[in-house]
Design a protein around this motif. Structure first.
Motif, PDB file in Angstrom:
ATOM      1  N   GLU A  34       0.846  -1.198   0.000  1.00  0.00           N
ATOM      2  CA  GLU A  34       0.000   0.000   0.000  1.00  0.00           C
ATOM      3  C   GLU A  34       0.879   1.244   0.000  1.00  0.00           C
ATOM      4  O   GLU A  34       2.025   1.194   0.417  1.00  0.00           O
ATOM      5  N   PRO A  35       0.327   2.379  -0.396  1.00  0.00           N
ATOM      6  CA  PRO A  35       1.075   3.633  -0.257  1.00  0.00           C
ATOM      7  C   PRO A  35       1.395   3.885   1.219  1.00  0.00           C
ATOM      8  O   PRO A  35       0.688   3.375   2.103  1.00  0.00           O
ATOM      9  N   ASP A  70       0.977   6.362   3.095  1.00  0.00           N
ATOM     10  CA  ASP A  70      -0.075   7.014   3.896  1.00  0.00           C
ATOM     11  C   ASP A  70      -1.306   6.125   4.091  1.00  0.00           C
ATOM     12  O   ASP A  70      -2.280   6.523   4.734  1.00  0.00           O
ATOM     13  N   LYS A 108      -3.623   5.321   2.167  1.00  0.00           N
ATOM     14  CA  LYS A 108      -4.858   5.727   1.476  1.00  0.00           C
ATOM     15  C   LYS A 108      -4.993   4.947   0.158  1.00  0.00           C
ATOM     16  O   LYS A 108      -4.168   5.079  -0.736  1.00  0.00           O
ATOM     17  N   VAL A 109      -6.047   4.140   0.094  1.00  0.00           N
ATOM     18  CA  VAL A 109      -6.275   3.360  -1.136  1.00  0.00           C
ATOM     19  C   VAL A 109      -7.713   3.580  -1.597  1.00  0.00           C
ATOM     20  O   VAL A 109      -8.646   2.927  -1.144  1.00  0.00           O
ATOM     21  N   ASN A 158      -2.882  11.562 -11.899  1.00  0.00           N
ATOM     22  CA  ASN A 158      -2.883  11.460 -10.423  1.00  0.00           C
ATOM     23  C   ASN A 158      -4.141  10.774  -9.874  1.00  0.00           C
ATOM     24  O   ASN A 158      -4.695  11.184  -8.863  1.00  0.00           O
ATOM     25  N   ASP A 167      -4.179   5.102  -6.548  1.00  0.00           N
ATOM     26  CA  ASP A 167      -3.282   4.961  -5.400  1.00  0.00           C
ATOM     27  C   ASP A 167      -2.330   3.776  -5.601  1.00  0.00           C
ATOM     28  O   ASP A 167      -1.203   3.786  -5.115  1.00  0.00           O
ATOM     29  N   LEU A 169      -0.824   7.544 -11.637  1.00  0.00           N
ATOM     30  CA  LEU A 169      -0.685   7.367 -10.184  1.00  0.00           C
ATOM     31  C   LEU A 169      -0.600   8.734  -9.513  1.00  0.00           C
ATOM     32  O   LEU A 169      -0.013   9.666 -10.053  1.00  0.00           O
ATOM     33  N   ARG A 170      -1.146   8.827  -8.324  1.00  0.00           N
ATOM     34  CA  ARG A 170      -1.041  10.096  -7.588  1.00  0.00           C
ATOM     35  C   ARG A 170       0.295  10.135  -6.847  1.00  0.00           C
ATOM     36  O   ARG A 170       0.896   9.070  -6.585  1.00  0.00           O
ATOM     37  N   GLY A 222       1.584   7.352  -4.689  1.00  0.00           N
ATOM     38  CA  GLY A 222       0.987   6.100  -5.165  1.00  0.00           C
ATOM     39  C   GLY A 222       2.063   5.080  -5.508  1.00  0.00           C
ATOM     40  O   GLY A 222       3.204   5.440  -5.811  1.00  0.00           O
ATOM     41  N   THR A 278       7.489   4.089  -6.437  1.00  0.00           N
ATOM     42  CA  THR A 278       6.625   5.068  -5.773  1.00  0.00           C
ATOM     43  C   THR A 278       6.717   6.377  -6.540  1.00  0.00           C
ATOM     44  O   THR A 278       7.820   6.800  -6.935  1.00  0.00           O
ATOM     45  N   THR A 314       6.350  12.461  -3.928  1.00  0.00           N
ATOM     46  CA  THR A 314       5.318  13.416  -3.479  1.00  0.00           C
ATOM     47  C   THR A 314       5.799  14.840  -3.748  1.00  0.00           C
ATOM     48  O   THR A 314       6.991  15.101  -3.837  1.00  0.00           O
TER      49      THR A 314
END
Ligand code: SAM
Lengths: 399, 138
Positions: free
Chosen positions: A219-220, A222, A224-225, A290, A293, A320-321, A324, A396, A399
């Motif tokens: 998962e990322p 953070d 958040k998915v 973006n 995730d 991908l954000r 992500g 990844t 950011t």
């Protein structure tokens, strides 16, 4: 959970198709079959878990044989050929673990009857596998097409077909010598699904391998998915498993093959899982910037050209954000490549005769460098995707 | 490959046909075809053995058998396991000897006695570095 079988009432159309299959007007259901057939659902022998059984006893038995034969070809014939190759090379004073070009390898071992038979037998089983499935689905084409039509617009999940879409030539080969390949046969999804079930020697009948991959999905940071993308989804087994792993996320499975995503959607509707399937290219996915995730793919990259691989990585980076993650799963990505004469021989015939035209290019592809070039921060020691693997490459988006 | 009798939509596109039917591994195309035939026959023999077993099981359980009952029959886990053992023994009996072919006869000088296939446009002289994944990622 919605089940397609509960959406429709029993119907004469299905009964007569089943009757035709059995040479009788009377419909018959297997012990595990729901008594409520959909108007178009073709499932005369019921389901085992999430696998609809092959529709005829004889076909199921042929596939049982092919599964057993694959085990024999993969174990007995392969180890015999491996031993033979080692013997031949040692007799010539050459280390069998040495890296040689495949032309050299063919010169050394290609003439050996046992080595040749190991490839021949595997390919013959592959040909029989596809033919039995092709004959079944084309022999009853109208019923199987009606079955797909009945779910094209049904939920859960959505289906997007783009019959006028541009399809690059590199994607139009009969990969794995599957008749029509991924794009050229209306039953590509059916044929692929059942043909790979015996390829996996019965160990993926309940999507076990795909569920394992989804479970391993990183998962990322953070956590958040919200949206997940499965590129080259074929019949949607990983996409469905990803939805089960991330039930609150919007999951998309895309594939160049219209019949592939059509079948994937039908199957997801049947088992009641909400996934969006679309006929789109991984390198031109039409999603906004973006957006996702997590983006992933399983055993897709070895089936694309080097040029397309770079394009797919650039597109994946775009959709991908920031933060992500990108998790491509395939040969060699994350594991050191084995070498040696036997492996080279197998790669050669797999590429040349099992319809894997791009895998030799892929063997030389530097995935880590290409991912960095696309903009990813690359961890070459990312978490493994399956048992037995030591690591997997992980990208990844900064950011 | 759309069904020619059908006006239904197939969502297919043109494709490039493989030439694997032309592959010659065993020195003579007929030998290659014979190998495929022998394996296909194995599948048929096995399918018939399985069917016989299912008929026997139905006779034991139900006392009578119809074609519909045979088609619909789903073996229990135990019956499947028993048939799987039988299948593997059948495969060993039928093909196992091929895995031991020519232990003594093969010339170890590696002289190419058979042609493993014609040259391909995909062939290059480069070394390959991948593993021995069989086909679809196994
Ligand atoms: C070997 S299958 C992988 C199956 C699937 N990911 C799984 O895990 O079962 C490769 C799939 O990727 C699709 N594919 C390959 N390249 C693609 C591309 N550039 N865009 C979309 N789909 C692609 C093929 O059509 C095929 O269905």
């Amino acid at each position: 959970m919605m089940n397609r079988r509960t959406l429709f009432g029993a119907s004469a159309a299905t009964a007569s198709f089943v009757g035709a299959l059995f040479g009788s007007k009377k419909a018959s259901t297997a012990t595990t079959t729901s008594s409520k057939f959909s108007s178009a659902d073709v499932e005369p022998r019921g389901s085992k878990g999430r696998l609809e059984r092959l529709p005829r006893q004889h076909l199921e038995a042929q596939h049982d044989f092919i599964t057993g034969f694959r085990v024999f070809a993969n174990r007995d014939m392969t180890s015999a050929a491996r031993r033979r190759i080692a013997k031949i090379m040692r007799a010539k004073g050459i280390d069998p673990t040495k890296r040689l070009s495949y032309k050299e390898v063919l010169g050394h071992v290609g003439g050996d009857p046992l080595v040749a038979a190991s490839a021949r037998m595997w390919l013959s089983a592959q040909q029989i596998n596809w033919k039995t499935l092709y004959d079944e689905f084309h022999g009853n084409a109208n019923a199987y097409l009606a079955e797909m039509e009945a779910t094209d617009n049904a939920g859960p999940g959505t289906l997007e077909l783009n019959p006028d879409m541009y399809i690059p030539e590199y994607l139009t080969h009969e990969i794995h010598i599957q008749p029509g390949g991924y794009v050229g046969d209306e039953f590509a999804g059916h044929i692929y699904h059942y043909g790979t079930n015996n390829f996996f020697e019965g160990r993926n009948d309940q999507d076990e391998l795909h569920i394992g991959l989804a479970t391993a999905m990183p998962e990322p940071e953070d956590g958040k998915v919200v949206r997940v993308l499965d590129q080259g989804c074929s019949c949607g087994q990983l996409s469905v498993a990803l939805k089960e792993r991330f039930p609150d996320a919007e999951v998309w499975g895309i594939d160049v093959g219209g019949p592939m995503v059509r079948y994937a959607h039908m199957r997801a509707v049947d088992i009641g899982i909400d996934v969006n399937f679309a006929q789109r290219l991984a390198e031109d996915s039409k999603f906004p910037d973006n957006h996702f995730d997590i983006a992933t793919n399983n055993i897709m990259f070895h089936e694309v050209t080097t040029e397309a691989a770079h394009e797919i990585l650039a597109e994946s980076f775009r959709v991908l954000r920031p933060g992500g993650v990108y998790y491509p799963i395939d040969f060699y990505t994350g594991n050191p490549a084995p070498k040696g004469v036997f492996s080279t021989f197998r790669q050669w015939w797999d590429s040349r005769w099992n319809g894997e035209p791009w895998r030799l290019d892929y063997a030389k592809f530097d995935m880590a460098a290409a991912m960095r070039k696309a903009g990813f921060i690359v961890n070459e020691n990312g978490p493994p995707s399956r048992r037995g693997a030591r690591r997997n490459i992980l990208g990844t988006k900064p950011t | 490959m759309a069904d020619s009798n059908s006006k239904r939509k197939s969502y297919t596109a043109d494709f490039i046909k493989s030439d694997t039917d032309e592959a010659v591994f065993l020195g003579n195309p007929l030998m290659d075809d014979m190998m495929t035939s022998i394996i296909a026959l194995g599948a048929e023999v096995w399918a018939n053995r399985r069917r016989t077993r299912i008929i026997e099981l139905l006779m034991e359980k139900e006392g009578a058998v119809t074609r519909e009952m045979i088609e619909a029959y789903v073996p229990t886990e135990d019956e499947e396991a028993e048939m799987r053992d039988e299948r593997d023994a059948f495969i060993q009996l039928t093909y196992g000897h091929i895995a031991r072919t020519g232990e003594d006869q093969t010339a170890l000088d590696g002289s190419a006695k058979t042609n493993p296939g014609k040259a391909s446009a995909n062939e290059t002289d480069d070394d390959m570095t991948g593993d021995a994944g069989m086909g679809m990622g196994g």
